[in-house]
Design a protein around this motif. Structure first.
Motif, short mmCIF file in Angstrom:
data_model
loop_
_atom_site.label_atom_id
_atom_site.label_comp_id
_atom_site.label_asym_id
_atom_site.label_seq_id
_atom_site.Cartn_x
_atom_site.Cartn_y
_atom_site.Cartn_z
N LYS A 32 0.83 -1.20 0.00
CA LYS A 32 0.00 0.00 0.00
C LYS A 32 0.87 1.26 0.00
O LYS A 32 0.64 2.21 -0.72
CB LYS A 32 -0.87 -0.03 1.26
N GLU A 33 1.95 1.23 0.82
CA GLU A 33 2.77 2.43 0.97
C GLU A 33 3.74 2.67 -0.18
O GLU A 33 3.98 3.81 -0.57
CB GLU A 33 3.60 2.33 2.27
N THR A 34 4.33 1.59 -0.70
CA THR A 34 5.42 1.77 -1.67
C THR A 34 5.18 1.07 -3.01
O THR A 34 5.96 1.23 -3.94
CB THR A 34 6.75 1.20 -1.11
N GLY A 35 4.13 0.27 -3.08
CA GLY A 35 3.88 -0.46 -4.32
C GLY A 35 4.67 -1.75 -4.41
O GLY A 35 4.59 -2.46 -5.42
N GLU A 36 5.46 -2.07 -3.37
CA GLU A 36 6.26 -3.31 -3.39
C GLU A 36 6.31 -3.91 -1.99
O GLU A 36 6.34 -3.17 -1.00
CB GLU A 36 7.70 -3.02 -3.83
N PRO A 37 6.36 -5.26 -1.87
CA PRO A 37 6.54 -5.84 -0.53
C PRO A 37 7.96 -5.60 -0.04
O PRO A 37 8.90 -5.54 -0.84
CB PRO A 37 6.30 -7.34 -0.76
N ARG A 38 8.15 -5.43 1.29
CA ARG A 38 9.51 -5.15 1.78
C ARG A 38 10.04 -6.28 2.66
O ARG A 38 11.12 -6.18 3.23
CB ARG A 38 9.55 -3.82 2.53
N GLY A 39 9.28 -7.37 2.80
CA GLY A 39 9.72 -8.47 3.66
C GLY A 39 10.73 -9.35 2.96
O GLY A 39 11.27 -8.98 1.90
N PRO A 40 11.02 -10.55 3.52
CA PRO A 40 11.99 -11.47 2.91
C PRO A 40 11.72 -11.65 1.42
O PRO A 40 10.59 -11.92 1.01
CB PRO A 40 11.77 -12.77 3.69
N SER A 41 12.77 -11.50 0.62
CA SER A 41 12.60 -11.43 -0.84
C SER A 41 12.85 -12.77 -1.50
O SER A 41 13.28 -13.74 -0.87
CB SER A 41 13.61 -10.42 -1.39
N ALA A 42 12.62 -12.80 -2.82
CA ALA A 42 12.93 -14.00 -3.59
C ALA A 42 14.42 -14.32 -3.47
O ALA A 42 14.82 -15.49 -3.46
CB ALA A 42 12.54 -13.79 -5.05
N TRP A 43 15.25 -13.28 -3.34
CA TRP A 43 16.69 -13.51 -3.17
C TRP A 43 16.94 -14.24 -1.84
O TRP A 43 17.79 -15.13 -1.76
CB TRP A 43 17.46 -12.19 -3.24
N ASP A 44 16.21 -13.88 -0.79
CA ASP A 44 16.34 -14.59 0.50
C ASP A 44 15.91 -16.05 0.33
O ASP A 44 16.48 -16.95 0.95
CB ASP A 44 15.51 -13.90 1.59
N GLY A 45 14.88 -16.26 -0.49
CA GLY A 45 14.45 -17.64 -0.78
C GLY A 45 15.57 -18.41 -1.46
O GLY A 45 15.80 -19.60 -1.18
N TYR A 46 16.30 -17.73 -2.37
CA TYR A 46 17.43 -18.35 -3.08
C TYR A 46 18.56 -18.69 -2.10
O TYR A 46 19.11 -19.80 -2.11
CB TYR A 46 17.92 -17.41 -4.19
N ILE A 47 18.89 -17.74 -1.21
CA ILE A 47 19.97 -17.99 -0.23
C ILE A 47 19.62 -19.22 0.61
O ILE A 47 20.46 -20.10 0.85
CB ILE A 47 20.16 -16.76 0.70
N ALA A 48 18.35 -19.29 1.04
CA ALA A 48 17.93 -20.42 1.89
C ALA A 48 18.06 -21.74 1.12
O ALA A 48 18.52 -22.75 1.67
CB ALA A 48 16.50 -20.21 2.36
N ALA A 49 17.68 -21.72 -0.16
CA ALA A 49 17.73 -22.96 -0.95
C ALA A 49 19.17 -23.42 -1.17
O ALA A 49 19.48 -24.62 -1.04
CB ALA A 49 17.04 -22.75 -2.30
N VAL A 50 20.08 -22.49 -1.48
CA VAL A 50 21.48 -22.86 -1.72
C VAL A 50 22.09 -23.42 -0.42
O VAL A 50 22.81 -24.44 -0.43
CB VAL A 50 22.30 -21.63 -2.20
N THR A 51 21.78 -22.77 0.71
CA THR A 51 22.34 -23.21 1.99
C THR A 51 21.77 -24.58 2.37
O THR A 51 22.50 -25.46 2.86
CB THR A 51 22.06 -22.16 3.09
N ALA A 52 20.46 -24.75 2.15
CA ALA A 52 19.83 -26.04 2.47
C ALA A 52 20.44 -27.15 1.62
O ALA A 52 20.72 -28.25 2.12
CB ALA A 52 18.32 -25.95 2.26
#
Ligand code: NAI
Ligand code: ISE
Length: 344
Positions: free
Chosen positions: A292-312
């Motif tokens: 609503k405020e910025t037009g984009e979500p600011r929480g954990p991003s797709a890049w964070d999803g990638y970091i988690a997958a590589v580490t897992a």
């Protein structure tokens, strides 16, 4: 503006999130649902008392012009195609972990999001919204305990179902620590190791439980995480950061203290759903508010999803090899660096 959600997957967490958006947070509404089990989808709508259209599949739900955001709460292997289709349609996505079950799958989502030129995706790593972890991060960033040197963690469940396998200790359970810890200390993982201590007699034959994962960061911090998913006594999340000047610990869940029959005690939760109740609410509220405020979500991003997958992936390799395995990340795209982005 009300953010209108279409939910893909009306199982345990899908229904929980539907309830949160309907009853606990503001600014969101559920307008559509789907599940490969159509009966489950219809039942969710009836039981939860929402006015939502039931779609036959994710693709038709995504095409509904009334759907602004797609909530992905299906099984992990089904996440990637839904997320990609939603990005393609220019819809926002709140995707439960894992973003995709492989690092390559996450990479294709990252690339699709970059092509869309807008941040659309937030991953459900809710621990970043837990007040205990938030306070720990504030203490670390204010230099209250000096430079962090070591972190000791435990992730314990009372029992798990018979479908739970040895690698799920990483991909389903440790994945929360993988995400929250690199966020907590602003450091990247360099290598991982997994040890299998003496096995509990409460684990089924096919499952190695407990497990002890050691993660080493590029900055030299050593993290140990005990994963013990048949601990019997409760759902228990522990985290202690050892700094040069002091130590901080994740607070215990608030509970009355009882003195009775010559004992002093407090209750321990048994269900993971109760432990992070506030954090789940906060993450969804932040998703709605930031869009609503910025037009984009600011929480954990797709890049964070990638970091988690590589580490897992590295941890699963380490389970098999018994050796130290390297965590090799691609360079972070400018798109995910805050300063380079205009709207965040
Ligand atoms: P669940 O098995 O209770 O529900 C999943 C639902 O998705 C089922 O109803 C199933 O029929 C449906 N489904 C599967 N494939 C589908 C597809 N292609 N299209 C539409 N529907 C499909 O599972 P649960 O526990 O609700 O978990 C869902 C997701 O949430 C998982 O990715 C899981 O890892 C994650 N999760 C996250 C938690 C957290 O703390 N952030 C906690 C528990 C689960
Ligand atoms: C579950 O899949 C989750 O994501 C919970 O947050 C986690 O703590 C639990 O151990 C998992 O089984």
């Amino acid at each position: 503006m009300t953010l209108k959600f279409g939910v893909v997957g009306t199982g345990t967490l899908g229904r929980e999130h539907i309830q949160r958006i309907t009853n606990a947070i503001s600014g969101g509404e559920i307008v559509a649902v789907t599940d490969i089990n159509q009966e489950a989808a219809k039942k969710a709508v009836d039981q939860l008392g929402i006015e939502a259209k039931v779609y036959e599949n994710d693709l038709s739900l995504i095409q509904d012009e009334h759907v602004d955001a797609v909530m992905v709460t299906s099984w992990g292997p089904a996440h990637k195609p839904t997320v990609l289709a939603a990005i393609e349609a220019g819809k926002y996505v709140f995707c439960e972990k894992p973003l995709a079950t492989t690092a390559d799958g996450c990479t294709s989502i990252v690339e699709a999001e970059i092509r869309s030129e807008r941040r659309l995706v937030q991953v459900g790593f809710m621990r970043r919204y837990d007040s205990g972890y938030v306070q720990m991060k504030e203490a670390i960033e204010s230099n209250d305990i000096g430079r962090p040197l070591m972190i000791h963690c435990a992730h314990r469940n009372p029992v798990v179902s018979e479908t739970y396998t040895t690698d799920m200790a990483i991909t389903d359970t440790l994945i929360h620590e993988i995400d929250v810890l690199h966020w907590l200390i602003r450091d990247d993982y360099q290598s991982v190791r997994v040890a299998f201590p003496k096995k509990t007699t409460h684990a089924l034959k096919h499952l190695r439980d407990p497990q002890l994962v050691t993660l080493e960061t590029k900055g030299g911090i050593v993290i140990d995480v005990e994963i013990f998913v048949n601990c019997q006594y409760g759902y228990d999340i522990q985290c202690e950061v050892i700094g040069e000047e002091g130590i901080i610990r994740l607070p215990e869940v608030s509970s009355i203290v009882m003195r009775k029959e010559a004992r002093l005690g407090t209750n321990i939760l048994t269900d993971w759903k109760d432990r992070f109740l506030d954090a789940y609410n906060q993450e969804l509220q932040d998703f709605v508010d930031s869009i609503k405020e910025t037009g984009e979500p600011r929480g954990p991003s797709a890049w964070d999803g990638y970091i988690a997958a590589v580490t897992a992936d590295a941890c699963v390799r380490a389970q098999k090899s018994g050796e130290k395995e390297a965590v090799i990340l691609k360079e972070k795209p400018d798109f995910y660096r805050k300063k380079a982005r205009k709207a965040v």
